[in-house]
Design a protein around this motif. Structure first.
Motif, PDB file in Angstrom:
ATOM      1  N   PRO A  87     -18.313  17.632 -21.096  1.00  0.00           N
ATOM      2  CA  PRO A  87     -17.860  16.363 -20.732  1.00  0.00           C
ATOM      3  C   PRO A  87     -16.668  16.371 -21.251  1.00  0.00           C
ATOM      4  O   PRO A  87     -15.680  16.830 -21.870  1.00  0.00           O
ATOM      5  N   SER A  88     -15.561  15.540 -19.915  1.00  0.00           N
ATOM      6  CA  SER A  88     -14.268  15.218 -20.142  1.00  0.00           C
ATOM      7  C   SER A  88     -14.572  13.248 -20.869  1.00  0.00           C
ATOM      8  O   SER A  88     -15.437  13.341 -20.835  1.00  0.00           O
ATOM      9  N   VAL A  89     -13.469  13.566 -21.587  1.00  0.00           N
ATOM     10  CA  VAL A  89     -13.505  12.567 -22.595  1.00  0.00           C
ATOM     11  C   VAL A  89     -12.387  12.374 -22.672  1.00  0.00           C
ATOM     12  O   VAL A  89     -11.547  12.291 -22.293  1.00  0.00           O
ATOM     13  N   GLY A  90     -12.974  10.860 -22.088  1.00  0.00           N
ATOM     14  CA  GLY A  90     -11.299   9.394 -21.293  1.00  0.00           C
ATOM     15  C   GLY A  90     -11.374   8.723 -22.117  1.00  0.00           C
ATOM     16  O   GLY A  90     -12.202   8.326 -23.751  1.00  0.00           O
ATOM     17  N   SER A  91     -10.617   7.506 -21.567  1.00  0.00           N
ATOM     18  CA  SER A  91     -10.621   6.661 -22.566  1.00  0.00           C
ATOM     19  C   SER A  91     -11.470   6.024 -23.031  1.00  0.00           C
ATOM     20  O   SER A  91     -12.662   5.494 -22.437  1.00  0.00           O
ATOM     21  N   GLY A  92     -11.112   5.546 -24.321  1.00  0.00           N
ATOM     22  CA  GLY A  92     -12.464   5.126 -25.280  1.00  0.00           C
ATOM     23  C   GLY A  92     -13.830   5.050 -24.959  1.00  0.00           C
ATOM     24  O   GLY A  92     -14.472   5.108 -25.301  1.00  0.00           O
ATOM     25  N   CYS A  93     -13.191   6.895 -25.330  1.00  0.00           N
ATOM     26  CA  CYS A  93     -14.531   8.191 -25.923  1.00  0.00           C
ATOM     27  C   CYS A  93     -15.573   7.874 -24.440  1.00  0.00           C
ATOM     28  O   CYS A  93     -16.321   8.284 -24.610  1.00  0.00           O
ATOM     29  N   ALA A  94     -15.215   7.656 -23.418  1.00  0.00           N
ATOM     30  CA  ALA A  94     -15.783   7.596 -21.852  1.00  0.00           C
ATOM     31  C   ALA A  94     -16.315   9.041 -20.920  1.00  0.00           C
ATOM     32  O   ALA A  94     -15.150   9.854 -21.509  1.00  0.00           O
ATOM     33  N   LEU A  95     -17.648   9.404 -21.261  1.00  0.00           N
ATOM     34  CA  LEU A  95     -18.019  10.915 -21.128  1.00  0.00           C
ATOM     35  C   LEU A  95     -18.185  10.896 -19.415  1.00  0.00           C
ATOM     36  O   LEU A  95     -18.664   9.841 -18.771  1.00  0.00           O
ATOM     37  N   SER A  96     -17.763  12.424 -18.894  1.00  0.00           N
ATOM     38  CA  SER A  96     -18.070  12.367 -17.531  1.00  0.00           C
ATOM     39  C   SER A  96     -17.769  13.226 -17.157  1.00  0.00           C
ATOM     40  O   SER A  96     -17.196  14.628 -17.672  1.00  0.00           O
ATOM     41  N   GLY A  97     -19.122  13.960 -16.083  1.00  0.00           N
ATOM     42  CA  GLY A  97     -18.677  15.592 -15.696  1.00  0.00           C
ATOM     43  C   GLY A  97     -19.886  15.517 -16.773  1.00  0.00           C
ATOM     44  O   GLY A  97     -20.011  17.534 -16.785  1.00  0.00           O
ATOM     45  N   GLY A  98     -20.413  15.248 -17.588  1.00  0.00           N
ATOM     46  CA  GLY A  98     -22.012  16.341 -18.751  1.00  0.00           C
ATOM     47  C   GLY A  98     -22.800  16.443 -18.063  1.00  0.00           C
ATOM     48  O   GLY A  98     -23.309  15.604 -17.098  1.00  0.00           O
ATOM     49  N   ARG A  99     -23.510  17.722 -18.602  1.00  0.00           N
ATOM     50  CA  ARG A  99     -25.097  17.650 -18.737  1.00  0.00           C
ATOM     51  C   ARG A  99     -25.617  17.344 -19.286  1.00  0.00           C
ATOM     52  O   ARG A  99     -25.578  18.125 -20.733  1.00  0.00           O
ATOM     53  N   TRP A 100     -26.922  16.853 -20.295  1.00  0.00           N
ATOM     54  CA  TRP A 100     -27.611  17.005 -21.372  1.00  0.00           C
ATOM     55  C   TRP A 100     -29.872  17.541 -20.795  1.00  0.00           C
ATOM     56  O   TRP A 100     -29.803  16.662 -20.020  1.00  0.00           O
TER      57      TRP A 100
END
Length: 352
Positions: A87-100
């Protein structure tokens, strides 16, 4: 907590002043050890003890923490590490674009909120099987263990909730193809943290492991385990191990654990007999350890020390026991000499 240093050891030493004391060589501080054993052997070596839930509170395990100060706490560190698509790691460790992938049920997720971070051995289960005797720092380390990838796992939230605090006698993943992995990881975490198992849990683990490939499992211990370097007997059945947990009360009377040696071909023990001892205690300096021979002669293995504030005892003591009779009941006596904390005797092995 401010520790009260009460010198109970002085009175004990005075009362025993007339007894025979042997000189022993003690080992240094407890440290991490690497254990590599076949799965079934590691399961067999898990010590059995009655579970104790008294006093449990989830708040006693501080989590999730940001140990490295990078803005991502333990939960997010696990999500980042276990993502099948990074995932991409944004502000405040917000995760996006990941898969689990949740291996318990084979489900795939793209929203981190659909995943829980499961403590492989749940916090409550760890309390029942030993962590109730740990320091706050040890419980925090357990609750945020990133040192072994098997300790924490990202899984479907409702599957984790269905597991709750159950052990493998009560719950295993519904996906049969991953049960050997689950049993192996459960056993590894229990070994890493020197946690006990109850009778039903041991039976279930043994049954499941018998149906799995007996692969070698490697664990780096976080708390001393009694299955790593127990001394080997030099002849016949002149050795014994007691792996039943014995609670050491805070500033209380000595507790004892017994090993009965029988059928040993040697009439008298060696001049270099060994006693391997595992004690879990937040301040090992509090603890004194005596070995009692079958005739009640005692040998001081470890005295208390108010200056030793390190945790746990993992030590092999060498003792000249050649004046004793080999066969009979040998007792290890352990005492907490200062007030402030409790602990327990995990394992001891006697090789004569």
């Amino acid at each position: 907590m401010i520790r009260k240093r009460i010198a109970l050891a002085t009175a004990a030493a005075t009362a025993l002043a007339g007894a025979l004391i042997a000189v022993v060589t003690t080992a240094g501080p407890a440290s991490a050890a690497t254990i590599s054993q076949p799965l079934r052997t590691m399961v067999a070596n898990l010590p059995v003890a009655t579970e104790v839930r008294t006093g449990y509170d989830r708040d006693l395990f501080n989590h999730w923490i940001d140990a490295d100060g990078d803005g991502c706490n333990t939960r997010y560190e696990v999500l980042i590490t276990e993502a099948t698509t990074t995932p991409s790691v944004g502000s405040g460790c917000a995760l996006s674009g990941g898969r689990w992938l949740s291996y318990y049920d084979g489900a795939t997720w793209t929203d981190p909120s659909d995943l829980d971070i499961d403590h492989m051995v749940p916090l409550a289960e760890s309390w029942d099987s030993g962590s109730r005797n740990w320091t706050s720092a040890q419980r925090e380390a357990y609750a945020n263990d990133l040192g072994d990838a098997r300790a924490l796992v990202a899984v479907t939230d409702n599957v984790n909730q269905s597991k709750g605090d159950q052990d493998p006698a009560e719950w295993v993943p519904s996906l049969a193809s991953v049960r050997c992995r689950y049993i192996t990881e459960w056993t590894a975490v229990k070994t890493r943290w020197a946690l006990t198992v109850d009778t039903a849990e041991k039976s279930a683990l043994t049954t499941y492991a018998a149906a799995c490939t007996n692969s070698t499992v490697t664990v780096v211990t976080a708390i001393g385990s009694g299955t790593t370097t127990s001394p080997t007997a030099t002849g016949g059945s002149c050795t014994g191990t007691n792996a039943t947990d014995v609670t050491i009360p805070d500033a209380g009377s000595a507790v004892t654990s017994t090993i009965t040696i029988s059928g040993c071909a040697k009439t008298t023990p060696s001049t270099t007999s060994t006693v391997y001892v595992e004690v879990v205690h937040p301040f090992r300096g509090d603890v004194s350890i005596y070995l009692y021979a079958p005739d009640n002669t005692y040998y001081i293995l470890k005295s208390a020390s108010s200056t030793d504030s390190s945790a746990d005892i993992t030590a092999t003591y060498t003792v000249n026991l050649s004046s004793e009779t080999t066969n009979g009941a040998w007792r290890l006596s352990v005492r907490d000499n200062y007030s402030g904390d409790t602990g327990y005797l995990n394992t001891w092995t006697l090789a004569l």
